[in-house]
Scaffold this motif. Sequence first.
Motif, PDB file in Angstrom:
ATOM      1  N   LEU A 124      11.656 -51.920 106.026  1.00 30.63           N
ATOM      2  CA  LEU A 124      12.789 -52.604 106.634  1.00 30.63           C
ATOM      3  C   LEU A 124      12.829 -54.067 106.213  1.00 30.63           C
ATOM      4  O   LEU A 124      13.896 -54.611 105.913  1.00 30.63           O
ATOM      5  N   ALA A 125      11.682 -54.715 106.176  1.00 30.26           N
ATOM      6  CA  ALA A 125      11.628 -56.116 105.756  1.00 30.26           C
ATOM      7  C   ALA A 125      12.089 -56.257 104.315  1.00 30.26           C
ATOM      8  O   ALA A 125      12.844 -57.180 103.969  1.00 30.26           O
ATOM      9  N   ALA A 126      11.645 -55.347 103.443  1.00 25.06           N
ATOM     10  CA  ALA A 126      12.066 -55.386 102.046  1.00 25.06           C
ATOM     11  C   ALA A 126      13.548 -55.041 101.917  1.00 25.06           C
ATOM     12  O   ALA A 126      14.257 -55.619 101.084  1.00 25.06           O
ATOM     13  N   ALA A 127      14.017 -54.107 102.746  1.00 26.59           N
ATOM     14  CA  ALA A 127      15.422 -53.703 102.692  1.00 26.59           C
ATOM     15  C   ALA A 127      16.353 -54.864 102.993  1.00 26.59           C
ATOM     16  O   ALA A 127      17.445 -54.973 102.428  1.00 26.59           O
ATOM     17  N   ASP A 128      15.924 -55.762 103.870  1.00 28.50           N
ATOM     18  CA  ASP A 128      16.754 -56.912 104.198  1.00 28.50           C
ATOM     19  C   ASP A 128      16.866 -57.890 103.038  1.00 28.50           C
ATOM     20  O   ASP A 128      17.677 -58.821 103.083  1.00 28.50           O
ATOM     21  N   ARG A 129      16.059 -57.686 101.981  1.00 31.65           N
ATOM     22  CA  ARG A 129      16.165 -58.521 100.782  1.00 31.65           C
ATOM     23  C   ARG A 129      17.052 -57.892  99.708  1.00 31.65           C
ATOM     24  O   ARG A 129      17.270 -58.481  98.654  1.00 31.65           O
ATOM     25  N   LEU A 130      17.546 -56.699  99.980  1.00 32.18           N
ATOM     26  CA  LEU A 130      18.413 -56.026  99.021  1.00 32.18           C
ATOM     27  C   LEU A 130      19.861 -56.487  99.184  1.00 32.18           C
ATOM     28  O   LEU A 130      20.308 -56.743 100.308  1.00 32.18           O
ATOM     29  N   PRO A 131      20.610 -56.576  98.091  1.00 29.06           N
ATOM     30  CA  PRO A 131      22.034 -56.919  98.193  1.00 29.06           C
ATOM     31  C   PRO A 131      22.834 -55.723  98.695  1.00 29.06           C
ATOM     32  O   PRO A 131      22.934 -54.697  98.016  1.00 29.06           O
ATOM     33  N   THR A 132      23.373 -55.832  99.882  1.00 24.44           N
ATOM     34  CA  THR A 132      24.102 -54.720 100.493  1.00 24.44           C
ATOM     35  C   THR A 132      25.576 -55.081 100.655  1.00 24.44           C
ATOM     36  O   THR A 132      25.949 -56.253 100.674  1.00 24.44           O
ATOM     37  N   ALA A 133      26.392 -54.045 100.790  1.00 26.65           N
ATOM     38  CA  ALA A 133      27.829 -54.243 100.984  1.00 26.65           C
ATOM     39  C   ALA A 133      28.396 -53.009 101.657  1.00 26.65           C
ATOM     40  O   ALA A 133      27.814 -51.919 101.592  1.00 26.65           O
ATOM     41  N   ASP A 134      29.536 -53.175 102.322  1.00 21.30           N
ATOM     42  CA  ASP A 134      30.233 -52.037 102.908  1.00 21.30           C
ATOM     43  C   ASP A 134      30.966 -51.273 101.811  1.00 21.30           C
ATOM     44  O   ASP A 134      31.274 -51.812 100.743  1.00 21.30           O
ATOM     45  N   TYR A 135      31.253 -49.997 102.104  1.00 19.35           N
ATOM     46  CA  TYR A 135      32.120 -49.232 101.223  1.00 19.35           C
ATOM     47  C   TYR A 135      33.524 -49.841 101.218  1.00 19.35           C
ATOM     48  O   TYR A 135      33.899 -50.588 102.129  1.00 19.35           O
ATOM     49  N   ASP A 136      34.300 -49.500 100.203  1.00 21.31           N
ATOM     50  CA  ASP A 136      35.701 -49.907 100.146  1.00 21.31           C
ATOM     51  C   ASP A 136      36.413 -49.344 101.374  1.00 21.31           C
ATOM     52  O   ASP A 136      36.482 -48.126 101.550  1.00 21.31           O
ATOM     53  N   PRO A 137      36.949 -50.219 102.260  1.00 23.44           N
ATOM     54  CA  PRO A 137      37.567 -49.711 103.495  1.00 23.44           C
ATOM     55  C   PRO A 137      38.783 -48.833 103.243  1.00 23.44           C
ATOM     56  O   PRO A 137      39.161 -48.038 104.115  1.00 23.44           O
ATOM     57  N   ALA A 138      39.398 -48.957 102.073  1.00 24.80           N
ATOM     58  CA  ALA A 138      40.533 -48.082 101.771  1.00 24.80           C
ATOM     59  C   ALA A 138      40.075 -46.641 101.597  1.00 24.80           C
ATOM     60  O   ALA A 138      40.839 -45.702 101.842  1.00 24.80           O
ATOM     61  N   ARG A 139      38.833 -46.466 101.194  1.00 23.09           N
ATOM     62  CA  ARG A 139      38.284 -45.120 100.996  1.00 23.09           C
ATOM     63  C   ARG A 139      37.451 -44.677 102.184  1.00 23.09           C
ATOM     64  O   ARG A 139      37.493 -43.511 102.589  1.00 23.09           O
ATOM     65  N   VAL A 140      36.674 -45.610 102.754  1.00 24.29           N
ATOM     66  CA  VAL A 140      35.786 -45.299 103.872  1.00 24.29           C
ATOM     67  C   VAL A 140      36.118 -46.259 105.015  1.00 24.29           C
ATOM     68  O   VAL A 140      35.610 -47.381 105.061  1.00 24.29           O
TER      69      VAL A 140
END
Length: 267
Positions: A50-66
């Motif tokens: 979890l600590a390492a995961a918080d260092r990953l670049p994350t983003a939401d899906y395209d809201p038009a699709r999801v």
Amino acid sequence: MPRTTALDPLFTTVNTPVFTDRHLANLAAGTLAAVRVPNFLDRAACAAALAAADRLPTADYDPARVPTPIMRFGPALNDYRGPDGRQDADRYWHDAEASRAAWQRAGMRPDPIAISLARLGNAWGAAVAPATIGGRAVFGGTLREINVGALIHYDDITREFPAGLFDQEVVAQLAFNVWVAVPETGGATTVWRHHWEPGDEQHREAYGYRPEAVEHCQQVSLKPELGDALLFNPANFHAVQANPGGRRIAFAFFLALTTTGQLIAWS
């Protein structure tokens, strides 16, 4: 004709200390609903991931699709499917390489994806190989945070890319999740004993389907606990329940059994 309300006695959930080749074979054959291994990762491994995961670049899906917000890391092949059912290869390989580099920078130790693939390979009796396209290994292993739920949907690489995509021929697809953060309430995964039928399209909603599509279908629901691992056949319609508080974070990938008896993985 209305669907039968009779229950399939084989469509059940198995809780087990370890995955076995029989579990994988039964899921591929459709004679089991899901297999859960409690404490697949211990608390220390979950905290480190979890600590390492918080260092990953994350983003939401395209809201038009999801339209339901789902935070994720890593490319999913079906996000690169064009209207002709073919892959947008240039964009996919660019994003896959960027994600591999970001994964290395995050210093994922212990690596929950590597651990999971190794244990599943041991269960099957042969190492899990990456799916390949033109001899090139695809990216495998996403991170997803789903807190407001996910619509009823199914995943089937052979329908997503009917002209074929992998060098390997897929017989059956499985979905794997291991949770490194779970909410106190909510967040259950529900799997229905139902595969897509043309008539389901009348119930289409964005990337998924309204509840009428699985009305009267047999189902199993599993609330995740910290460190749990779950395998199921994603050709069965499935959904994620919203949770009112806390974080629901899983590392995930797809597996497939091929015509040569090999297990391959991708995301």
